[in-house]
Structure formats: structure tokens, C-alpha cells
Design an enzyme around this catalytic site. Structure first.
Site, short mmCIF file in Angstrom:
data_model
loop_
_atom_site.label_atom_id
_atom_site.label_comp_id
_atom_site.label_asym_id
_atom_site.label_seq_id
_atom_site.Cartn_x
_atom_site.Cartn_y
_atom_site.Cartn_z
N ARG A 177 0.82 -1.21 0.00
CA ARG A 177 0.00 0.00 0.00
C ARG A 177 0.86 1.27 0.00
O ARG A 177 0.37 2.36 -0.26
CB ARG A 177 -0.95 -0.05 1.22
N LYS A 178 2.16 1.09 0.30
CA LYS A 178 3.09 2.24 0.29
C LYS A 178 3.78 2.30 -1.07
O LYS A 178 3.50 1.48 -1.93
CB LYS A 178 4.10 2.11 1.42
N LEU A 179 4.74 3.24 -1.24
CA LEU A 179 5.33 3.37 -2.58
C LEU A 179 6.31 2.22 -2.87
O LEU A 179 6.13 1.47 -3.82
CB LEU A 179 6.09 4.70 -2.71
#
Ligand SMILES: *Cc1c(COP(=O)(O)O)cnc(C)c1O
Length: 376
Positions: A177-179
Site C-alpha cells: 500500500r506504500k510506494l
């Protein structure tokens, strides 16, 4: 359906994993060490200690800081619930502070309202990748341990330098869900060599000799277990992916910032709609592009999420508020008006590296339709 997030992978990640498998050493080893050095350098930290997640890295940060039973730790309620949970893991008490509704972050002033003689530490979150004003917080509350929850903030900058520069201790997430993602994974960064060394032992059962060092050195001396540790290790399979992803990070941030600027421009035509923006003191990576609905918007947030789904747009409710969850229901009463406004009225729009202008336009068009406006 246009997803909220989609990781950016290429054949390079597949090849990197293949090499690790071919090497025969898949657990924590040389790739983890290489990823730690590369990531720490990229955020301007002296040391990086990889962990199984940001949650476990945050837990280690509180252990390093000696936070324990009887201590209070100020945290934002407006965060993923792990920020509060780690305080419970060490037997301390999370005390929720309100946020600045423009950034979603704690400020020196909102922290002030949550202090007591038992306050030991603050966990400052760079929420959704928006940099928090840590200089202001350090200046006002320098006597407290400042732990930075930088789960969302890889690639964000603060006063022209990477978020994390100068942090006593910061924790990062590599969840998809993060980069930058390694599937699951996290990192603790610090400038303190002693803390880094202890964190390295703690994440591996507090063994005096790591399994990788024993393997490399061919030692047969028995290891010691210096204290009660944990298994919070990352694998070399994950770290190999992380190294490739680290190389992609600048391009990811640039693309997300361009798409975010385009959202800001196009959505300015919807009266009263608030969009997340850069604060004066830094530039975000737009890990979460959130909007907040004005009071006179013709649909409730729930109806809008439903409407968007009907138009092929997968959006999400805004950032959660831990104090409203059953796990923390017994701790009230709480006075967190900005938190309650933002969590109730915001939603997160799709934003990912490979998002096309056509997909972007479809999201914007659906929002104009929901607002009862003719569109652009
Ligand atoms: C995602 C997130 C976490 C948890 O990260 P994991 O790597 O999934 O443990 C913690 N804090 C914040 C602010 C997050 O967004």
C-alpha cells in the site's frame, strides 16, 4: 475497476528474486545488509535495520527508547492503528492527540494538550506521506523521545532534505500500500550506532552472532542470547526486491506528484472540496491522495464511495481514527474534533505509477457527476 493503488514492478524484481533463490541463501543475509545501507543512505540516516514490517520496527524503536509500563506515549488517533498498538506492546499507554486538519499531522500545539508528567515519548506520523513539522515539535518538546512513524514517507522531503534526516529513530513500511514495496517489510533508521546494534540483535532473538555472520565466518562457537528478543527479520528475497524498488523510488515520487498536481488543478472546480497539499515546510510523495467533502456536498461520504464504485473507481474511506475503534473504546472520553472531522469526511482516490490520464480523467469526471456539476 481503477484500483486505489498498484505496485510498480518489472522484470528486474523477478530477476533479483531469481538470483537470491539460485544463491541458496534466502533468509536474512547479504541482500538485507545491502538494502539497509542503500535505504539508510537514501533517507540520510546513519544506520538502517531491516525488519519484518513497520509495525515491528516501531515496536523495536520503543524498546530502544526504554518506554514501558507507567509511561505515556502521545500518538495521533488519525493513523493506521499500528501506531497506537505498538505503545501497548511495550506495556505503555497511548494518549491520543488531535491533528492539523490541513495536513493530518500532529503539531507542537496538539501534542501540548496531550502531555502529562508521565509522558515519555511522542510518535509523530508523516501521514499519507505529508511531512510533519518535526523541527517545531523538537523545539517545543525536546525532552521527549521523538519516534517518527515514516511508514508512508519514503521519498517525501522536509525543508529540502529527505524525511528522516536527523530523526532519533524512524520506522518505515514496505507494504504494497506504500510506494516502495517488498511484499511485507519495514526498516528502522537511526544515527545512533548503539541503538542500531541493539535493534539488529533484538530483531534476531537477541543472538550475539547473527545466522548470516555465523554462515559467512564458519564459526562454531556457541551464540549467546543477551536478552529476550524477537523474530522480526526480513528475508533476502524481500531485500532483493527492495533494492530494485529503491532505484525506482525517485521516478515513483515524480509520477505521483505530477498526478497529484493534476488532481488538484482539475478538482479545484468543485466548490468547497479540500484536497491534500504540500505543507509550507516540505513536499509529500502523495502516498495517499485524500480529498475532504464540504458540508454541502450532495452525497454522504458512504454514498459517494458507492457511487464511485458504480463508475469503475475504487476509492477508500479516509485515514482511520484509532480512538473510534473497539480496541480503544474504553480509553475515552476523547476531544479530537479535527481528527473526527477528517476521518468522517475524507476519502482516498486512486493514484499509482502506471495510472493513465484517461483513468485519471474518469475519476475526476465521476466526482463532478457526484457533485451535480457538468464536468470539465
Ligand atoms: C502502513 C502503516 C503502518 C504499518 O506498516 P506495516 O509495514 O504494514 O506494519 C504504520 N503506520 C502507518 C502510519 C502506516 O501507514
Amino acid at each position: 475497476m481503477i484500483p486505489v493503488m498498484r505496485p510498480w514492478f518489472g522484470p528486474e524484481e523477478q530477476a533479483a528474486v531469481g538470483e537470491v533463490i539460485a544463491s541458496g541463501w534466502v533468509a536474512q543475509g547479504p541482500k538485507v545488509a545491502e538494502f539497509e545501507r542503500g535505504f539508510a543512505a537514501s533517507v540520510g540516516a546513519g544506520h538502517g535495520v531491516a525488519a519484518s514490517s513497520c509495525t515491528t520496527a516501531l515496536h523495536l524503536a520503543l524498546v530502544l527508547g526504554g518506554v514501558g509500563p507507567g509511561d505515556e506515549v502521545v500518538v495521533p488517533s488519525l493513523s493506521f492503528i499500528a501506531t497506537a498498538n505498538v505503545v501497548r506492546y511495550v506495556g505503555a499507554t497511548p494518549v491520543f492527540a488531535d491533528i492539523d486538519p490541513a495536513t493530518g499531522n500532529l503539531t507542537a500545539k496538539t501534542i501540548e494538550a496531550a502531555l502529562s508528567p508521565r509522558t515519555r515519548a511522542v510518535i509523530v506520523v508523516h501521514q499519507g506521506g505529508v511531512p510533519a513539522d518535526v523541527d517545531e515539535i523538537r523545539a517545543a518538546h525536546g525532552e521527549l523521545l521523538l519516534v517518527e512513524d515514516a511508514a508512508c514517507a519514503a521519498g517525501s522531503t522536509y525543508r529540502g532534505r529527505p524525511v528522516g534526516v536527523g530523526a532519533a529513530v524512524a520506522a518505515w513500511s514496505f507494504h504494497p500500500r506504500k510506494l516502495l514495496t517488498t511484499g511485507e517489510g519495514g526498516m528502522l533508521t537511526t544515527d545512533d550506532a548503539g541503538w542500531a546494534a541493539r535493534a539488529r540483535r533484538l530483531r534476531e532473538h537477541a543472538m550475539s552472532v547473527s545466522a548470516a555472520d555465523r554462515h559467512a565466518g564458519g564459526s562454531t562457537a556457541p551464540e549467546e542470547y543477551t536478552e529476550v528478543g524477537y523474530n522480526y527479520r526480513m528475508t533476502d528475497l524481500q531485500a532483493a526486491v527492495g533494492l530494485v524498488q529503491l532505484g525506482r523510488l525517485p521516478a515513483m515520487v515524480a509520477r505521483r506528484r505530477a498526478l497529484a498536481a493534476r488532481y488538484q488543478e482539475l478538482l479545484a472546480g468543485i466548490p468547497g472540496l479540500v484536497t491534500v497539499r504540500d505543507p509550507e515546510h516540505g513536499e509529500g510523495n502523495y502516498q495517499s491522495f485524500w480529498i475532504a467533502l464540504p458540508g454541502d456536498f450532495p452525497m454522504s461520504r458512504g454514498d459517494l464511495l458507492h457511487f464511485l464504485a458504480g463508475h469503475g473507481v475504487s476509492a477508500r474511506r479516509g485515514i482511520m481514527a484509532a480512538h473510534l475503534e473497539p480496541a480503544y473504546a474504553s480509553g475515552g472520553p476523547y476531544d479530537l474534533p479535527a481528527t473526527e472531522w477528517l476521518t468522517a469526511n475524507s476519502l482516498i482516490l486512486p493514484l499509482f505509477h502506471a495510472m493513465t490520464e484517461d483513468e485519471h480523467d474518469r475519476v475526476v469526471a465521476a466526482l463532478y457527476a457526484a457533485a451535480g456539476l457538468p464536468g470539465l
